[in-house]
Design a protein around this motif. Structure first.
Motif, PDB file in Angstrom:
ATOM      1  N   LEU A 122      -3.978 -10.922  -1.383  1.00  0.00           N
ATOM      2  CA  LEU A 122      -4.989 -10.855  -0.324  1.00  0.00           C
ATOM      3  C   LEU A 122      -6.078  -9.828  -0.632  1.00  0.00           C
ATOM      4  O   LEU A 122      -7.261 -10.057  -0.369  1.00  0.00           O
ATOM      5  CB  LEU A 122      -4.331 -10.554   1.020  1.00  0.00           C
ATOM      6  N   ARG A 123      -5.695  -8.689  -1.208  1.00  0.00           N
ATOM      7  CA  ARG A 123      -6.691  -7.647  -1.493  1.00  0.00           C
ATOM      8  C   ARG A 123      -7.563  -7.997  -2.702  1.00  0.00           C
ATOM      9  O   ARG A 123      -8.769  -7.833  -2.664  1.00  0.00           O
ATOM     10  CB  ARG A 123      -5.994  -6.297  -1.768  1.00  0.00           C
ATOM     11  N   TYR A 124      -6.944  -8.473  -3.792  1.00  0.00           N
ATOM     12  CA  TYR A 124      -7.679  -8.600  -5.046  1.00  0.00           C
ATOM     13  C   TYR A 124      -8.044 -10.026  -5.435  1.00  0.00           C
ATOM     14  O   TYR A 124      -8.959 -10.213  -6.230  1.00  0.00           O
ATOM     15  CB  TYR A 124      -6.901  -7.926  -6.180  1.00  0.00           C
ATOM     16  N   VAL A 125      -7.374 -11.018  -4.896  1.00  0.00           N
ATOM     17  CA  VAL A 125      -7.751 -12.405  -5.177  1.00  0.00           C
ATOM     18  C   VAL A 125      -8.610 -12.936  -4.044  1.00  0.00           C
ATOM     19  O   VAL A 125      -9.687 -13.468  -4.264  1.00  0.00           O
ATOM     20  CB  VAL A 125      -6.508 -13.295  -5.394  1.00  0.00           C
ATOM     21  N   ALA A 126      -8.126 -12.774  -2.812  1.00  0.00           N
ATOM     22  CA  ALA A 126      -8.898 -13.227  -1.656  1.00  0.00           C
ATOM     23  C   ALA A 126     -10.025 -12.250  -1.326  1.00  0.00           C
ATOM     24  O   ALA A 126     -10.910 -12.574  -0.546  1.00  0.00           O
ATOM     25  CB  ALA A 126      -7.983 -13.399  -0.451  1.00  0.00           C
ATOM     26  N   ASP A 127      -9.957 -11.054  -1.898  1.00  0.00           N
ATOM     27  CA  ASP A 127     -10.989 -10.034  -1.723  1.00  0.00           C
ATOM     28  C   ASP A 127     -11.158  -9.619  -0.264  1.00  0.00           C
ATOM     29  O   ASP A 127     -12.272  -9.397   0.209  1.00  0.00           O
ATOM     30  CB  ASP A 127     -12.322 -10.500  -2.308  1.00  0.00           C
ATOM     31  N   LEU A 128     -10.030  -9.513   0.448  1.00  0.00           N
ATOM     32  CA  LEU A 128     -10.068  -9.047   1.828  1.00  0.00           C
ATOM     33  C   LEU A 128     -10.058  -7.522   1.853  1.00  0.00           C
ATOM     34  O   LEU A 128      -9.531  -6.874   0.950  1.00  0.00           O
ATOM     35  CB  LEU A 128      -8.868  -9.580   2.611  1.00  0.00           C
ATOM     36  N   THR A 129     -10.602  -6.952   2.884  1.00  0.00           N
ATOM     37  CA  THR A 129     -10.574  -5.504   3.057  1.00  0.00           C
ATOM     38  C   THR A 129      -9.147  -5.080   3.417  1.00  0.00           C
ATOM     39  O   THR A 129      -8.300  -5.913   3.756  1.00  0.00           O
ATOM     40  CB  THR A 129     -11.516  -5.078   4.193  1.00  0.00           C
ATOM     41  N   GLU A 130      -8.896  -3.776   3.389  1.00  0.00           N
ATOM     42  CA  GLU A 130      -7.580  -3.284   3.805  1.00  0.00           C
ATOM     43  C   GLU A 130      -7.306  -3.663   5.254  1.00  0.00           C
ATOM     44  O   GLU A 130      -6.204  -4.071   5.603  1.00  0.00           O
ATOM     45  CB  GLU A 130      -7.497  -1.762   3.620  1.00  0.00           C
ATOM     46  N   ARG A 131      -8.312  -3.524   6.106  1.00  0.00           N
ATOM     47  CA  ARG A 131      -8.164  -3.856   7.532  1.00  0.00           C
ATOM     48  C   ARG A 131      -7.853  -5.338   7.704  1.00  0.00           C
ATOM     49  O   ARG A 131      -6.962  -5.712   8.435  1.00  0.00           O
ATOM     50  CB  ARG A 131      -9.453  -3.486   8.282  1.00  0.00           C
ATOM     51  N   ALA A 132      -8.601  -6.203   7.011  1.00  0.00           N
ATOM     52  CA  ALA A 132      -8.378  -7.649   7.127  1.00  0.00           C
ATOM     53  C   ALA A 132      -7.001  -8.025   6.576  1.00  0.00           C
ATOM     54  O   ALA A 132      -6.299  -8.858   7.162  1.00  0.00           O
ATOM     55  CB  ALA A 132      -9.468  -8.415   6.394  1.00  0.00           C
ATOM     56  N   THR A 133      -6.598  -7.399   5.494  1.00  0.00           N
ATOM     57  CA  THR A 133      -5.272  -7.662   4.928  1.00  0.00           C
ATOM     58  C   THR A 133      -4.193  -7.243   5.915  1.00  0.00           C
ATOM     59  O   THR A 133      -3.211  -7.961   6.118  1.00  0.00           O
ATOM     60  CB  THR A 133      -5.101  -6.924   3.585  1.00  0.00           C
ATOM     61  N   ALA A 134      -4.380  -6.097   6.530  1.00  0.00           N
ATOM     62  CA  ALA A 134      -3.416  -5.632   7.535  1.00  0.00           C
ATOM     63  C   ALA A 134      -3.334  -6.618   8.696  1.00  0.00           C
ATOM     64  O   ALA A 134      -2.241  -6.931   9.178  1.00  0.00           O
ATOM     65  CB  ALA A 134      -3.817  -4.244   8.038  1.00  0.00           C
ATOM     66  N   ASP A 135      -4.472  -7.123   9.134  1.00  0.00           N
ATOM     67  CA  ASP A 135      -4.493  -8.103  10.221  1.00  0.00           C
ATOM     68  C   ASP A 135      -3.780  -9.388   9.821  1.00  0.00           C
ATOM     69  O   ASP A 135      -3.020  -9.950  10.598  1.00  0.00           O
ATOM     70  CB  ASP A 135      -5.929  -8.416  10.643  1.00  0.00           C
ATOM     71  N   VAL A 136      -4.032  -9.860   8.599  1.00  0.00           N
ATOM     72  CA  VAL A 136      -3.397 -11.095   8.121  1.00  0.00           C
ATOM     73  C   VAL A 136      -1.879 -10.935   8.096  1.00  0.00           C
ATOM     74  O   VAL A 136      -1.140 -11.824   8.527  1.00  0.00           O
ATOM     75  CB  VAL A 136      -3.913 -11.475   6.716  1.00  0.00           C
ATOM     76  N   LEU A 137      -1.418  -9.808   7.599  1.00  0.00           N
ATOM     77  CA  LEU A 137       0.026  -9.597   7.447  1.00  0.00           C
ATOM     78  C   LEU A 137       0.685  -9.044   8.705  1.00  0.00           C
ATOM     79  O   LEU A 137       1.920  -8.979   8.769  1.00  0.00           O
ATOM     80  CB  LEU A 137       0.295  -8.666   6.259  1.00  0.00           C
ATOM     81  N   GLY A 138      -0.116  -8.618   9.671  1.00  0.00           N
ATOM     82  CA  GLY A 138       0.449  -8.072  10.903  1.00  0.00           C
ATOM     83  C   GLY A 138       1.087  -6.716  10.713  1.00  0.00           C
ATOM     84  O   GLY A 138       2.112  -6.406  11.333  1.00  0.00           O
ATOM     85  N   VAL A 139       0.489  -5.905   9.846  1.00  0.00           N
ATOM     86  CA  VAL A 139       1.002  -4.561   9.575  1.00  0.00           C
ATOM     87  C   VAL A 139      -0.134  -3.552   9.722  1.00  0.00           C
ATOM     88  O   VAL A 139      -1.295  -3.923   9.870  1.00  0.00           O
ATOM     89  CB  VAL A 139       1.618  -4.462   8.152  1.00  0.00           C
ATOM     90  N   ALA A 140       0.204  -2.290   9.642  1.00  0.00           N
ATOM     91  CA  ALA A 140      -0.799  -1.228   9.731  1.00  0.00           C
ATOM     92  C   ALA A 140      -1.564  -1.105   8.407  1.00  0.00           C
ATOM     93  O   ALA A 140      -1.059  -1.487   7.347  1.00  0.00           O
ATOM     94  CB  ALA A 140      -0.121   0.103  10.046  1.00  0.00           C
ATOM     95  N   VAL A 141      -2.767  -0.550   8.472  1.00  0.00           N
ATOM     96  CA  VAL A 141      -3.572  -0.337   7.274  1.00  0.00           C
ATOM     97  C   VAL A 141      -2.827   0.563   6.288  1.00  0.00           C
ATOM     98  O   VAL A 141      -2.858   0.344   5.076  1.00  0.00           O
ATOM     99  CB  VAL A 141      -4.956   0.259   7.632  1.00  0.00           C
ATOM    100  N   GLY A 142      -2.142   1.557   6.798  1.00  0.00           N
ATOM    101  CA  GLY A 142      -1.358   2.445   5.938  1.00  0.00           C
ATOM    102  C   GLY A 142      -0.278   1.698   5.169  1.00  0.00           C
ATOM    103  O   GLY A 142       0.022   2.028   4.018  1.00  0.00           O
ATOM    104  N   THR A 143       0.298   0.700   5.800  1.00  0.00           N
ATOM    105  CA  THR A 143       1.310  -0.110   5.132  1.00  0.00           C
ATOM    106  C   THR A 143       0.674  -0.907   3.998  1.00  0.00           C
ATOM    107  O   THR A 143       1.259  -1.035   2.915  1.00  0.00           O
ATOM    108  CB  THR A 143       1.993  -1.067   6.141  1.00  0.00           C
ATOM    109  N   VAL A 144      -0.517  -1.427   4.228  1.00  0.00           N
ATOM    110  CA  VAL A 144      -1.233  -2.140   3.168  1.00  0.00           C
ATOM    111  C   VAL A 144      -1.483  -1.196   2.002  1.00  0.00           C
ATOM    112  O   VAL A 144      -1.270  -1.546   0.837  1.00  0.00           O
ATOM    113  CB  VAL A 144      -2.563  -2.737   3.685  1.00  0.00           C
TER     114      VAL A 144
END
Length: 168
Positions: A122-144
């Motif tokens: 999600l971060r490096y292929v889909a090029d999502l931000t940390e916030r967007a990745t956290a939203d997609v996975l349902g976790v905190a930004v720190g977890t990402v």
């Protein structure tokens, strides 16, 4: 109004198709399953397209649907295959550098736990931000951030140094 929505969705789906399929392959799907997963995610997204298209990051919504669909499908399927030590090379006819690199990346990702695979794709292929990745996975930004750090640390640089070697 509906024609505009349909045209907007069609343009979005056409423009993102290759990226969605590529992300699904890197999440562990075969090419055929990746195409099915991307299609399923787009079908589910279409019914909510008016709301999705107005979101700050519509890509994050689509990738979340894709990750959730993949998780659901994996829970439902029986994985009774017996693992073997030697995996047959499925790319015997194509020995280009692109295929070798794809194989190296896919192999390296499959060695990681699923959560780390997901965050890297999600971060490096889909090029999502940390916030967007956290939203997609349902976790905190720190977890990402921590999953990304651990995943990158777990990757073996030797897997990528000699991509033209004899290994499949």
């Amino acid at each position: 109004m509906r024609r505009d929505r349909d045209a907007d969705f069609t343009a979005y789906a056409s423009g993102r198709w290759a990226s969605l399929v590529r992300a699904a392959v890197l999440l562990g799907c075969s090419q055929q399953d990746a195409e099915d997963l991307a299609q399923a995610a787009l079908v589910k997204t279409w019914s909510h397209w008016k709301r999705v298209s107005q979101a700050t990051e519509p890509d994050a919504y689509v990738y979340r649907v894709m990750v959730n669909t993949l998780s659901t499908n994996r829970r439902r399927r029986w994985h009774g295959e017996q693992p073997t030590e030697d995996v047959p090379d499925s790319h015997t006819d194509d020995h280009t550098a692109t295929v070798v690199l794809r194989h190296a990346v896919t192999t390296a990702l499959r060695r990681l736990p699923r959560e780390q695979q997901q965050v890297l794709v999600l971060r490096y292929v889909a090029d999502l931000t940390e916030r967007a990745t956290a939203d997609v996975l349902g976790v905190a930004v720190g977890t990402v951030k921590s999953r990304t750090s651990r995943a990158l640390a777990a990757l073996n640089p030797a897997d990528f140094t000699d991509l033209a070697g004899d290994e499949p």
